[in-house]
Design an enzyme around this catalytic site. Structure first.
Site, PDB file in Angstrom:
ATOM      1  N   LYS A  38       0.830  -1.200   0.000  1.00 31.72           N
ATOM      2  CA  LYS A  38       0.000   0.000   0.000  1.00 31.72           C
ATOM      3  C   LYS A  38       0.873   1.262   0.000  1.00 31.72           C
ATOM      4  CE  LYS A  38      -2.982   0.865   3.594  1.00 31.72           C
ATOM      5  NZ  LYS A  38      -2.835   2.275   4.005  1.00 31.72           N
ATOM      6  N   SER A  39       1.899   1.287   0.831  1.00 27.26           N
ATOM      7  CA  SER A  39       2.753   2.483   0.915  1.00 27.26           C
ATOM      8  C   SER A  39       3.410   2.784  -0.433  1.00 27.26           C
ATOM      9  CB  SER A  39       3.860   2.274   1.948  1.00 27.26           C
ATOM     10  OG  SER A  39       3.309   2.254   3.230  1.00 27.26           O
ATOM     11  N   ARG A  74       2.730   5.994  -3.192  1.00 22.47           N
ATOM     12  CA  ARG A  74       3.866   6.803  -3.660  1.00 22.47           C
ATOM     13  C   ARG A  74       4.051   6.672  -5.160  1.00 22.47           C
ATOM     14  NH1 ARG A  74       4.240   5.679   1.539  1.00 22.47           N
ATOM     15  NH2 ARG A  74       5.561   6.867   2.975  1.00 22.47           N
ATOM     16  N   ASP A 109       1.958  -1.082  11.847  1.00 18.60           N
ATOM     17  CA  ASP A 109       0.609  -1.543  11.505  1.00 18.60           C
ATOM     18  C   ASP A 109       0.345  -2.992  11.941  1.00 18.60           C
ATOM     19  OD1 ASP A 109      -0.050   0.917  10.381  1.00 18.60           O
ATOM     20  OD2 ASP A 109       0.759   0.351   8.431  1.00 18.60           O
TER      21      ASP A 109
END
Ligand code: S3P
Length: 432
Positions: A21-22, A26, A318
């Protein structure tokens, strides 16, 4: 939608969980800032990353998908257009905080809002240092809470100590720093995930990194970014749910393919190992500057409780709730401290874990900055509240696999935020 997960005999097989996801966020934001056409393979198609796509489209970036490849027509540092309406950030903290950095230095006005969870989350950690860089941002609670408005401005550089080791804060400041000729530096005692600086470097930004006692990244801006080709690896935060399932369901073994194992992200796997679980990185390799591996996890009957302290948090921020759930099956106590950041995630994750563990029959002690979990506990089962938080929903689904009466997850569809097919994938690897 409510979903009930009941006891499994075994977790077995092989999976390629959805992409990171990160890096997916980006991959849209940074390529939008580049000059020209970039391509993104294996982009995560999920709630949060679709939000990023829609926000950058509203800023005038043309983004297309063909045969699973996303093409982003980068508009260069200052080529965005003033959005016609309020930008809806949905549930996504990453989209909001990184985009605040981008918008602070544009020559137009914009306004941002989000869903009821996001509107409660602190934005001052980004807006206050951005104001020090000359940004003109206003909003509720003196610019700490969404909705926020931004009147773009000529920015200046700063040196900022990132006390919370928040990658979102670091990234927002680096992106704002990209928009000024000055030098902007972010210093961290414990290094947070470094995807932004890695990608910026790969795109030709004037960026330097020093790693001694402290971590220091500096950018000198107003230098064009080159377009890139990105291939997004599997998300370790999503893989973690299956690693946890294999660790707690007897006789299990799972192979998780193509997983990002960047040391700023793989803390959960390292902590599982410390607990005595067999976690192997097979075929370690590099893909577009990121370390990846196939991760093999095997059930271990004699897991031990461990300590998790402040320095451990950034590389598993997380996954801390999930580790607390795994710890219910270890021998002895697991003490988690220094994790106050969990209180300001998609939900108050300390409260969500403590209350839901109690609902399924587990004794647990809540701390201001963490929790204490006693090991070798029976999971009776019951109904839990996801608090509309994807990671809470998926974590308790995993715990359902060892519950006596099953665990029913309320509002389980929130898994869509990071892992739309989570429950289907879980069914694939369960043997009953
Ligand atoms: C993220 C950073 C972390 C993490 C979030 C994604 C990112 O947040 O919890 O899910 O992509 O930069 P913080 O920066 O608040 O620690």
């Amino acid at each position: 939608m409510d979903i009930t997960i009941t006891k499994a005999k075994q977790v077995l097989g092989e999976l390629r969980v959805p992409s990171d996801k990160s890096i997916s966020h980006r991959s849209i934001i940074l390529t939008s800032l580049a000059k020209g056409k970039s391509e993104v393979k294996n982009f995560l198609v999920a709630g949060d990353t679709l939000t990023t796509m829609s926000v950058y489209r509203s800023l005038g970036v043309s983004i297309h998908e063909k045969n699973g490849v996303i093409t982003v027509e980068g508009v260069n540092l200052f080529g965005f257009k003033e959005p016609e309406d309020i930008l809806d950030m949905g549930n996504s903290g990453t989209t909001t905080r990184l985009t605040l950095g981008v918008l602070a230095g544009q020559k137009f006005f914009s306004a941002l809002t989000g869903d009821s969870s996001l509107r409660k989350r602190p934005m001052g950690r980004v807006t206050y240092p951005l104001r020090e860089m000359n940004a003109r941002i206003d909003g509720r609670d003196n610019g700490n809470l969404l909705p926020l408005s931004i009147r773009g401005n000529e920015l200046s550089g700063i040196e900022f100590f990132n006390k919370k080791s928040s990658a979102q804060v670091k990234s927002a400041l680096l992106l704002a720093g990209l928009l000024t000729e000055d030098k902007t530096c972010v210093i961290e005692k414990v290094k947070s995930r470094d995807h932004t600086e890695k990608m910026l470097l790969g795109m030709g930004a004037d960026i330097t990194v020093e790693e001694n006692q402290e971590y220091k990244v500096c950018i000198t801006g107003k230098k064009e970014l080159s377009p890139v080709e990105i291939d997004v690896p599997a998300d370790p935060s999503s893989a973690a749910f299956f690693a946890a399932a294999a660790a707690i369901v007897p006789d299990s073994e799972i192979l998780l393919k193509d997983v990002l194992v960047n040391p700023t992200r793989d803390g959960f796997f390292r902590k599982l190992r410390e607990m005595g679980v067999e976690v192997l990185y097979l075929e370690e390799r590099e893909k577009v500057g990121e370390k990846i591996a196939d991760v093999l996890v095997k059930y271990s009957p004699d897991m031990k409780g461990i300590k998790i302290t402040k320095e451990d948090i950034p590389s598993m921020v997380d996954e801390v709730p999930l580790l607390a759930l795994v710890a219910t099956q270890a021998e002895g106590e697991t003490v988690i401290t220094g994790a106050e950041e969990l209180r300001v995630k998609e939900s108050d994750r300390i409260k969500a874990v403590v209350e839901n563990l109690r609902r399924v029959g587990v004794k647990v002690e809540e701390l201001e900055d963490g929790l204490i979990v006693r090991g070798k506990q029976k999971i009776k089962g019951g109904v839990i509240d996801s608090y509309n938080d994807h990671r809470i929903a998926m974590g308790f689904a995993v715990l359902g696999l060892i519950s006596e009466e099953g665990i029913t997850i309320k509002n389980a569809d929130c898994a869509f935020i990071s892992y739309p097919n989570f429950f289907e994938d879980l069914e694939k690897v369960i043997r009953r």
